[in-house]
Design an enzyme around this catalytic site. Structure first.
Site, PDB file in Angstrom:
ATOM      1  N   ARG A   1      -4.474 -36.611  23.667  1.00  0.00           N
ATOM      2  CA  ARG A   1      -3.200 -36.923  23.013  1.00  0.00           C
ATOM      3  C   ARG A   1      -2.145 -37.388  24.013  1.00  0.00           C
ATOM      4  O   ARG A   1      -1.203 -38.079  23.647  1.00  0.00           O
ATOM      5  CB  ARG A   1      -2.737 -35.745  22.169  1.00  0.00           C
ATOM      6  CG  ARG A   1      -3.631 -35.549  20.931  1.00  0.00           C
ATOM      7  CD  ARG A   1      -3.225 -34.356  20.083  1.00  0.00           C
ATOM      8  NE  ARG A   1      -3.275 -33.095  20.780  1.00  0.00           N
ATOM      9  CZ  ARG A   1      -4.340 -32.293  20.852  1.00  0.00           C
ATOM     10  NH1 ARG A   1      -5.451 -32.630  20.249  1.00  0.00           N
ATOM     11  NH2 ARG A   1      -4.282 -31.161  21.517  1.00  0.00           N
TER      12      ARG A   1
ATOM     13  N   GLU B   1      -7.892 -18.794  29.279  1.00  0.00           N
ATOM     14  CA  GLU B   1      -7.954 -17.399  28.878  1.00  0.00           C
ATOM     15  C   GLU B   1      -9.380 -16.865  28.930  1.00  0.00           C
ATOM     16  O   GLU B   1      -9.633 -15.750  29.367  1.00  0.00           O
ATOM     17  CB  GLU B   1      -7.380 -17.255  27.462  1.00  0.00           C
ATOM     18  CG  GLU B   1      -7.211 -15.811  27.036  1.00  0.00           C
ATOM     19  CD  GLU B   1      -6.533 -15.691  25.689  1.00  0.00           C
ATOM     20  OE1 GLU B   1      -6.508 -14.559  25.166  1.00  0.00           O
ATOM     21  OE2 GLU B   1      -6.044 -16.698  25.146  1.00  0.00           O
TER      22      GLU B   1
END
Length: 170
Positions: free
Chosen positions: A58, A95
């Site tokens: 994007r 994460e």
């Protein structure tokens, strides 16, 4: 124009509990897309940007038109294995695991004024990886520009010391 109204919220994507901010609804609206690009570009109009860098994917959709408006070049940042010439790579922690980004070794001239543009500032990991590669190549990061900032994820703190501009904050 209220750009927030042009961004679709998709609950529980890509997993339960995530409220995904979908910019495809903004991108398909020609007037909203133009306003967003003009707003992002305006902040850097007088900063003499040489190159705009946009992370996959994007960041391409947002960064390339900003580069056009500013009269700057555009450099894509890609996932591993996508660039055809000699690259440098930066691995960073997520994460749950690791990810990596790559840039052509000759993409940034030393001393170039570089604007990094992406659709979203979340934790700052992708942007910091991009910053590290630009600086490793000798570029000077003039700013970081985003359509959306998820303020509650504190990405701005990770990127402290850089000029950050975001159009819509959640």
């Amino acid at each position: 124009m209220n750009l927030r109204e042009k961004i679709r919220n998709v609950p529980d994507f890509p997993q339960q509990g995530i409220d995904f901010k979908d910019i495809t609804t903004l991108l398909k609206d020609g007037k909203a897309f133009r306003v967003a690009i003009d707003m992002l570009s305006a902040h850097y109009q007088d900063k003499h940007i040489d190159v705009v860098v946009g992370p996959e994917a994007r960041g391409f959709a947002v960064g390339a038109p900003v580069a056009y408006v500013l009269g700057a070049g555009f450099v894509p940042i890609r996932k591993p294995g996508k660039l055809p010439a000699e690259i440098i790579s930066y691995e960073y922690s997520l994460e749950y695991g690791k990810d990596a980004l790559e840039i052509h070794k000759d993409a940034i001239e030393p001393g170039s004024s570089v604007l990094i543009v992406d659709d979203l500032l979340a934790t700052g990991g992708t942007t910091m990886a991009t910053v590290k590669m630009v600086e490793r190549l000798g570029g000077k990061v003039a700013g970081l520009a985003f359509l959306i900032e998820l303020s509650f994820l504190n990405g701005r703190q990770v990127l402290a010391g850089y000029d950050i501009n975001s159009l819509v904050q959640y």
